[in-house]
Scaffold this motif. Structure first.
Motif, mmCIF file in Angstrom:
data_model
loop_
_atom_site.group_PDB
_atom_site.id
_atom_site.type_symbol
_atom_site.label_atom_id
_atom_site.label_comp_id
_atom_site.label_asym_id
_atom_site.label_seq_id
_atom_site.Cartn_x
_atom_site.Cartn_y
_atom_site.Cartn_z
ATOM 1 N N THR A 71 22.955 11.811 34.852
ATOM 2 C CA THR A 71 21.739 12.519 34.457
ATOM 3 C C THR A 71 21.547 12.345 32.962
ATOM 4 O O THR A 71 22.482 12.002 32.232
ATOM 5 C CB THR A 71 21.802 14.024 34.788
ATOM 6 O OG1 THR A 71 22.898 14.598 34.081
ATOM 7 C CG2 THR A 71 21.940 14.262 36.284
ATOM 8 N N THR A 97 15.731 5.917 46.799
ATOM 9 C CA THR A 97 15.804 4.600 46.160
ATOM 10 C C THR A 97 14.463 3.879 46.255
ATOM 11 O O THR A 97 13.842 3.848 47.313
ATOM 12 C CB THR A 97 16.897 3.737 46.816
ATOM 13 O OG1 THR A 97 18.151 4.418 46.688
ATOM 14 C CG2 THR A 97 16.998 2.368 46.156
ATOM 15 N N LEU A 135 21.048 2.829 38.776
ATOM 16 C CA LEU A 135 20.366 1.540 38.848
ATOM 17 C C LEU A 135 21.322 0.513 39.416
ATOM 18 O O LEU A 135 22.510 0.541 39.091
ATOM 19 C CB LEU A 135 19.923 1.079 37.454
ATOM 20 C CG LEU A 135 18.832 1.899 36.790
ATOM 21 C CD1 LEU A 135 19.435 3.026 35.988
ATOM 22 C CD2 LEU A 135 18.005 1.018 35.899
ATOM 23 N N ILE A 192 16.362 1.409 41.966
ATOM 24 C CA ILE A 192 16.561 2.604 41.145
ATOM 25 C C ILE A 192 16.530 3.810 42.065
ATOM 26 O O ILE A 192 15.573 4.023 42.808
ATOM 27 C CB ILE A 192 15.481 2.710 40.050
ATOM 28 C CG1 ILE A 192 15.523 1.460 39.151
ATOM 29 C CG2 ILE A 192 15.678 3.985 39.231
ATOM 30 C CD1 ILE A 192 14.457 1.419 38.076
ATOM 31 N N THR A 193 17.603 4.580 42.013
ATOM 32 C CA THR A 193 17.729 5.777 42.837
ATOM 33 C C THR A 193 17.546 6.994 41.938
ATOM 34 O O THR A 193 18.220 7.134 40.917
ATOM 35 C CB THR A 193 19.103 5.835 43.523
ATOM 36 O OG1 THR A 193 19.274 4.642 44.295
ATOM 37 C CG2 THR A 193 19.226 7.046 44.432
ATOM 38 N N ILE A 194 16.610 7.865 42.329
ATOM 39 C CA ILE A 194 16.338 9.091 41.589
ATOM 40 C C ILE A 194 16.379 10.234 42.586
ATOM 41 O O ILE A 194 15.618 10.241 43.568
ATOM 42 C CB ILE A 194 14.959 9.051 40.898
ATOM 43 C CG1 ILE A 194 14.889 7.875 39.924
ATOM 44 C CG2 ILE A 194 14.674 10.377 40.187
ATOM 45 C CD1 ILE A 194 13.508 7.642 39.329
ATOM 46 N N VAL A 222 11.287 3.344 32.430
ATOM 47 C CA VAL A 222 11.877 2.043 32.714
ATOM 48 C C VAL A 222 10.747 1.064 32.995
ATOM 49 O O VAL A 222 9.884 1.335 33.838
ATOM 50 C CB VAL A 222 12.818 2.113 33.941
ATOM 51 C CG1 VAL A 222 13.262 0.727 34.354
ATOM 52 C CG2 VAL A 222 14.008 3.001 33.653
ATOM 53 N N LEU A 270 8.534 2.923 35.919
ATOM 54 C CA LEU A 270 8.655 4.249 36.513
ATOM 55 C C LEU A 270 9.243 5.187 35.488
ATOM 56 O O LEU A 270 9.844 4.756 34.500
ATOM 57 C CB LEU A 270 9.449 4.246 37.816
ATOM 58 C CG LEU A 270 10.927 3.933 37.849
ATOM 59 C CD1 LEU A 270 11.774 5.085 37.347
ATOM 60 C CD2 LEU A 270 11.333 3.667 39.282
ATOM 61 N N GLU A 289 25.530 6.678 39.057
ATOM 62 C CA GLU A 289 24.703 7.880 39.034
ATOM 63 C C GLU A 289 25.080 8.771 37.853
ATOM 64 O O GLU A 289 26.257 9.022 37.587
ATOM 65 C CB GLU A 289 24.871 8.644 40.347
ATOM 66 C CG GLU A 289 23.910 9.813 40.462
ATOM 67 C CD GLU A 289 23.982 10.477 41.818
ATOM 68 O OE1 GLU A 289 23.022 10.325 42.590
ATOM 69 O OE2 GLU A 289 25.007 11.147 42.085
ATOM 70 N N ASP A 294 13.328 12.811 29.769
ATOM 71 C CA ASP A 294 12.655 11.802 30.586
ATOM 72 C C ASP A 294 12.922 10.421 30.002
ATOM 73 O O ASP A 294 13.105 10.271 28.794
ATOM 74 C CB ASP A 294 11.137 12.029 30.592
ATOM 75 C CG ASP A 294 10.707 13.258 31.369
ATOM 76 O OD1 ASP A 294 11.497 13.778 32.177
ATOM 77 O OD2 ASP A 294 9.557 13.695 31.153
ATOM 78 N N HIS A 296 20.240 9.894 38.569
ATOM 79 C CA HIS A 296 19.651 8.578 38.822
ATOM 80 C C HIS A 296 20.713 7.499 38.640
ATOM 81 O O HIS A 296 21.728 7.711 37.977
ATOM 82 C CB HIS A 296 18.433 8.320 37.927
ATOM 83 C CG HIS A 296 18.725 8.435 36.469
ATOM 84 N ND1 HIS A 296 18.656 9.634 35.781
ATOM 85 C CD2 HIS A 296 19.098 7.513 35.555
ATOM 86 C CE1 HIS A 296 18.961 9.437 34.509
ATOM 87 N NE2 HIS A 296 19.243 8.151 34.348
ATOM 88 N N MET A 321 11.888 8.202 34.946
ATOM 89 C CA MET A 321 13.028 8.924 35.492
ATOM 90 C C MET A 321 13.012 10.309 34.848
ATOM 91 O O MET A 321 13.108 10.427 33.623
ATOM 92 C CB MET A 321 14.336 8.196 35.178
ATOM 93 C CG MET A 321 14.408 6.820 35.811
ATOM 94 S SD MET A 321 15.997 5.976 35.611
ATOM 95 C CE MET A 321 16.091 5.779 33.837
#
Length: 111
Positions: free
Chosen positions: A54, A76, A95, A70-72, A61, A85, A52, A58, A93, A87
């Motif tokens: 930042t 997830t 991956l 992918i967790t934003i 991906v 997408l 994780e 922007d 975020h 980010m």
């Protein structure tokens, strides 16, 4: 790990075959690095990821092969080959590769 294969400007190439998988590794290959932003190819072996973090801009991906978790902002999503997408800037975020995957990352800098 950084892939050393060179991409020539003005010459067509195939994204997915331009970065190889490496056992137990993440491979990155910078295609373009400019003040306005970067375009980077990645391959992730199963079990690999990016922790994780930042970014101040922007980032887009585009999954080329396999699928990525992918967790934003704590949510997830599983993103599969052919999907993209965005980010958002300044949102945490991460991956993770449940299965191996390849992606194109496009980061555009702005004020």
């Amino acid at each position: 790990m950084n892939d050393s294969t060179t991409i020539s400007k003005g010459t067509p190439f195939h994204l997915e075959s331009s970065v190889a998988y490496a056992i137990g590794s993440v491979v990155s290959k910078t295609l373009l690095k400019k003040t306005a932003g970067n375009i980077t190819l990645f391959s992730f072996d199963a079990g690999q990821g990016l922790s994780e973090h930042t970014a101040p801009f922007d980032a887009v991906v585009h999954i080329l092969d396999g699928e990525a978790d992918i967790t934003i902002g704590g949510k997830t999503s599983t993103v599969a080959a052919g999907e993209m997408l965005i980010m958002p800037a300044n949102v945490a975020h991460a991956l993770h590769a449940q299965k191996r995957f390849k992606m194109l990352l496009i980061m555009i800098r702005s004020e």
